[in-house]
Structure formats: structure tokens, C-alpha cells
Design an enzyme around this catalytic site. Sequence first.
Site, PDB file in Angstrom:
ATOM      1  N   HIS A 277       0.818  -1.208   0.000  1.00 13.30           N
ATOM      2  CA  HIS A 277       0.000   0.000   0.000  1.00 13.30           C
ATOM      3  C   HIS A 277       0.856   1.264   0.000  1.00 13.30           C
ATOM      4  CE1 HIS A 277      -3.249   2.755   0.804  1.00 13.30           C
ATOM      5  NE2 HIS A 277      -2.576   3.236   1.823  1.00 13.30           N
ATOM      6  N   CYS A 278       2.066   1.206   0.551  1.00 15.94           N
ATOM      7  CA  CYS A 278       2.802   2.441   0.831  1.00 15.94           C
ATOM      8  C   CYS A 278       3.581   2.985  -0.363  1.00 15.94           C
ATOM      9  CB  CYS A 278       3.755   2.220   2.005  1.00 15.94           C
ATOM     10  SG  CYS A 278       2.907   1.959   3.586  1.00 15.94           S
ATOM     11  N   ILE A 279       4.561   2.240  -0.836  1.00 17.61           N
ATOM     12  CA  ILE A 279       5.535   2.811  -1.764  1.00 17.61           C
ATOM     13  C   ILE A 279       4.939   3.164  -3.126  1.00 17.61           C
ATOM     14  CG2 ILE A 279       7.817   2.524  -2.783  1.00 17.61           C
ATOM     15  CD1 ILE A 279       8.515   0.616  -0.594  1.00 17.61           C
ATOM     16  N   ASP A 282       1.995   6.375  -1.673  1.00 14.47           N
ATOM     17  CA  ASP A 282       2.218   7.510  -0.780  1.00 14.47           C
ATOM     18  C   ASP A 282       3.042   8.648  -1.378  1.00 14.47           C
ATOM     19  OD1 ASP A 282       0.763   6.018   0.956  1.00 14.47           O
ATOM     20  OD2 ASP A 282       2.458   5.411   2.213  1.00 14.47           O
TER      21      ASP A 282
END
Length: 447
Positions: A277-279, A282
Amino acid sequence: MTATSPPLAPLLEKLDRRSAHVGVIGLGYVGLPLAVTCAQRGLHVTGFDIDPPKIDKLRNDDSYIDAVDPAELRRLNTGGRTRWTSDFSALAEMDVIVICVPTPLSKNRDPDLSFVATTAETIARYIRPGSLVVLESTTYPGTTIELLKPILEKSELVCGQDIFLGFSPEREDPGNATYRTATIPKIVAGDGDDARQAVTAFYRIAVDNVVPVSTTQTAEAVKITENIFRAVNIALVNELKVIFDAMGIDIWEVIDGAATKPFGFMPFYPGPGLGGHCIPIDPFYLTWKAREYDLTTRFIELAGEINSNMPQYVVSRLREVLDRATGKGLSQSHILIVGMSYKKNVADMRESPSARLMELLLDQGAQVDFLDPHVATIPPMRAYPQLLNRSAIAPDQVAAAGFDAILIATDHDAIDYAALTALNIPIIDTRNAIARRDLAMDNVTKA
């Protein structure tokens, strides 16, 4: 207001006595481990989620996340430390409310904060004076004050006076056996001194090392910076992989050699694209926010472009290998993708590049199966509806399936790589899995 004047003093006292009631909204990879950790540390925890099947599983001691042991869940449920509900009216009983909901991107790569906004609207209907609200969802600097605060104050309770507001970015790393919720240092910030004191007091119960920073904007920027750092460096090694492949140089050997330098170098490794989900998501929150200041984020956008193009590069390498080894095009080929989750040894499919690889291969007319000990069937995802409920092939069926090539996209430890090499068909290895196990490389192409 002094540091211990009402309504802060009663909240600090409840936290000190472990009598505070904590509500965690969003019971995914971030929220559920946090809820369980808080309960383990002696707090009363209520987990909220809009997905009734999740609630049913948790009430029946059934953990759907690797980081939460079902036996520990059973112990906490039996001991009365936890309850699980989709009834958000129970928020009225909470002293601390933590928001752990998704913050995806829209199709145009703009922040989608609808989950945060809807959750804040719900909290505003039930929140009581003296409560603390903390946002953990990753977002752009300014979200806590600019978006969350005005919605909460629709309750006619004033942040910093009647209720307290803070931000503490999640730092979960699925599959990491060394660092768990309680042992990952926790950045915390509050909207004002009292809020910072309240947020710090809460997380010092659940987390071993708490690191306060000056403002919620700073805390939000910390998380964005961590993920941008990784995204840019991964893009760099992905670009180097393409260049070194053309030169006949092994990028993994290059990185391993460079990593022997005891200073000035940090190893990052290439892959078939970015997942989790992050890299992949975000960094674009900062890109969007920077437009407000008439600024461009060229490194971030270039990194995103490079990483997003890696699945196409891998498929092109696969096409070359098939043409050379079998004379077949993709439309006549049967391909096995090894590893559907985005990361080794976990079942997490969020933004997995394997899904994009499968989509590209299917679009080319290939027949595609996958092998993954952690993913039995492909779950609902933000994209790729056409892949929903596809089932993994059983390991004992691989040899008889007549595959023309194998594409290693995720290097799970539970895969029998020796059995794959023994099939004597082309293997495209995007993770260096075969070489790291000192297996025969005769039919292996690193990509």
C-alpha cells in the site's frame, strides 16, 4: 490551559491506570495489529470495521492477518480485553480513537481521502469531551489539521480545548519477524502541547520507543519521506538493472559488491515493479500537495514512471526468452507466475506487481496460472477485477501442466525452486531466487 488541566488530566489518569477504552477504526494490516498490541498492554480495546465478515472472524478467534496469532486473539477475546463490532455508536464509550483506514489514489493519482473524511464524520457524531483522536493513515502534510480537525469540530467540541487531536504514522512491515507493532519506533505529534502529551502517553503504553515531533505536519512529512526514499532508490536500481542487462552485467552481483563498502552505500534491490500500500501510492500524496505551492516533484514522478514500467520490461524479456527457446509467441504460450503477493512470505496482494504481470500476459493471449503458498485465490483488489477468485495451481500439478516458461515474481521461501529448475523449461527470475539458492542456472534468465 496548563499541561494537566481538565480535560487532559482525566485522560492521562485513565491511560496511567490502563482503564482507558481504545477504539481502533479499520482492522486491516495496520489496525488489527495495533488493536491486539494495545490489548496485550492492558488497555480495553474495541475494533471497528465496516466489513461484517472481518468482525465475524475476529469474534470467532480467526485471524486473517499473519501478524496476529489466532491463539493470542482467543486469549484476549476470552479475557474480555477485546471486542469487535460494526456498530459505530460504541465510539461514544471510547477515550482514545485511532483511525487506520485506507488512503488510496484516484485514477488520476490524486489523494482519495474519502475513507478518512467519512470516518471523521462518524466520530464527530459520537465523540465525547476529553477524548483523543489519532490519525495513523498515511497522507500528505497538513491533512490532520486541514481535513480532520474541521470535521471533528462539527461536534461543537474544540480541538485542544474539549478534545485532543494527533497524528502518528503507521510503520507496519508485513512479514517482518524482527520488528512488530510494539517494537517499531513510533513517531507521534499533536495539535498543540496538550494533544502531543496525550498522544505520547497513549503510545508509550503500546510501543517501546515513542518519538515526539513538533507538529502533525512534521509527522505526516516523516512518513511520506520514508516511502519516497525507498521508491526513488528502488527506481534507481530498476533503471540500473535495465542498463546492466543490456551490458551483460548481473545487477545483483553489482549490488552485493557495492554493499561490502562499510559506509556511503545502502543496498536496494530491483524487482518486477512496486507493491504494497505504501511505496506505490504515498509519494504521490506529496506530488499532489506540492502543486499547491507551484512546485514540481521531478524525482518522485520519474521514480514512479520507472517503477510503473517494470512489469512491461519483464514481459518483454519473457517474450524474448520464449522466442529464443521455444519459437512461440506469448499468445501460444502457457506461463506459470510464481508468487502473486507483493512481498515474500506474506499473503498481502495490495498493489502487487504480479497482478499487473498477469494482466499483461492475459492481454497478450497467454494462458496463465500462478503458484503461491500464501495466496490460494486472488482476493478483491482495487484494480484487476478480471483476476478475482482465480485459484493457485497445486505444486504437485506443476510438472504435468505443460508450461512453456516460469516467471518468478515473488520469492517465497516455501517454493521448491529445485523442482522448478528440474522441469528444464525457461525461467525468468525477477528476484534472483534461483542464484541465491545455488541452483543450476542453465535455463534461468534474470530480469
